[in-house]
Design an enzyme around this catalytic site. Structure first.
Site, PDB file in Angstrom:
ATOM      1  N   TYR A 133      22.513  65.403   3.200  1.00 50.73           N
ATOM      2  CA  TYR A 133      21.435  64.280   3.321  1.00 50.73           C
ATOM      3  C   TYR A 133      22.142  63.082   3.339  1.00 50.73           C
ATOM      4  O   TYR A 133      22.765  62.730   2.206  1.00 50.73           O
ATOM      5  CB  TYR A 133      20.405  64.439   2.209  1.00 50.73           C
ATOM      6  N   LYS A 158      20.532  66.285   7.392  1.00 52.31           N
ATOM      7  CA  LYS A 158      19.498  65.218   7.298  1.00 52.31           C
ATOM      8  C   LYS A 158      19.830  63.762   7.136  1.00 52.31           C
ATOM      9  O   LYS A 158      20.418  63.319   6.375  1.00 52.31           O
ATOM     10  CB  LYS A 158      18.525  65.780   6.295  1.00 52.31           C
TER      11      LYS A 158
END
Length: 299
Positions: A133, A158
């Site tokens: 992420y 992400k």
């Protein structure tokens, strides 16, 4: 690993004493499951990972795993200082999580090699698959993500930066290394606002905070996007998501605080957010109630 559909990021309820309320969390997760999410991501950004100690984190993950009962995959957040990230990763694995979402190492911005080493250290701590992420001060290069995509347990990436040029280059670089099976996620706050653009560059998955309190609206948007119903998608954006974003942008941290407040307004006592976040003001709560009424009208 294959994921599809709307991804559910539950809040972490706290009781009147400020402790994690596992009973309310179980109700929250089970209620969300009734609407068919593609996966549950426990103790992540919306779940205030930043505010949980290792024992609380384990409790949140184990509660979510038990509530889900293998109906869909459960991912657990981890991140922050490397020893804490490793401890949370190990506890999440012990609690039965199916994967990890690796949040940023807070307050520092390392070079590409340092970020790769951080992820590799977390990956070495468990046998769980990892989704990376990037947001805040963490910015991966296409080369570093492609390098990590070769790791057998790094399965996804992400994005929470919103730099579509960078994300397109990451998608292309990773596909050259890992093929089509690698997972790409839009992790922007209120991701519905940008998902059409992310989808166009090869990012089909997104987190939906709105699913926590208005799952019918979240699912309606997902269906409109998947079927190419642009009129319905734009209607939902204009009438609900854009006003929500305007309210969200009033105060830092409202991307989490408003979601938790909306869960409370829906009748589930999820408690307050922990500092440094703050709960919405009375005036902003009134605006949120109006938005919930709009959401109900969109059913």
């Amino acid at each position: 690993m294959k994921l599809d559909g709307v991804l559910f990021f539950p809040v972490t309820p706290f009781d009147g004493s400020g402790a994690v309320d596992a009973g309310v969390l179980a109700l929250h997760v089970k209620g969300g499951l009734e609407h068919g999410p593609g996966a549950v991501f426990a103790a992540c950004g919306t779940g205030e990972f930043h505010a949980l100690d290792a024992d609380e984190h384990e409790l949140v993950v184990s509660t979510a795993v038990e509530a889900v009962n293998a109906a869909v995959p459960v991912f657990a957040g981890t991140g922050g200082p490397l020893p804490h990230a490793i401890a949370c990763a190990r506890r999440a694995e012990g609690a039965g999580a199916d994967g990890l979402l690796v949040l940023p190492p807070y307050l520092v911005a390392g070079p590409g090699d340092g970020l790769v080493a951080y992820v590799e250290a977390v990956a070495a701590a468990t046998g769980l698959p990892l989704v990376l992420y990037q947001r805040g001060g963490v910015r991966f290069t296409p080369e570093s993500v492609a390098r990590l995509a070769r790791h057998p347990r790094v399965v996804g990436f992400k994005d929470g930066l919103g730099d579509l040029d960078l994300m397109q280059r990451i998608v292309l670089a990773v596909r050259a290394e890992a093929g089509e099976g690698f997972l790409f996620f839009n992790g922007m706050p209120t991701a519905e606002q940008t998902q059409a653009a992310y989808r166009a560059i090869g990012v089909p998955l997104y987190s939906s905070a709105v699913f926590c309190f208005a799952p019918h609206v979240s699912l309606a948007f997902h269906h409109a996007l998947a079927t190419g119903d642009d009129a319905q998608r734009e209607r939902l954006l204009v009438e609900f998501f854009t006003p929500l974003v305007r309210l969200r942008d009033q105060v830092p941290g409202y991307a989490v605080s408003l979601v938790k407040a909306a869960v409370r307004l829906r009748g589930l006592d999820a408690g307050a957010v922990r500092p440094p976040l703050t709960d919405p003001s009375p005036a902003h709560l009134d605006q949120l109630r109006q938005l919930l009424a709009v959401a109900d009208g969109l059913a």
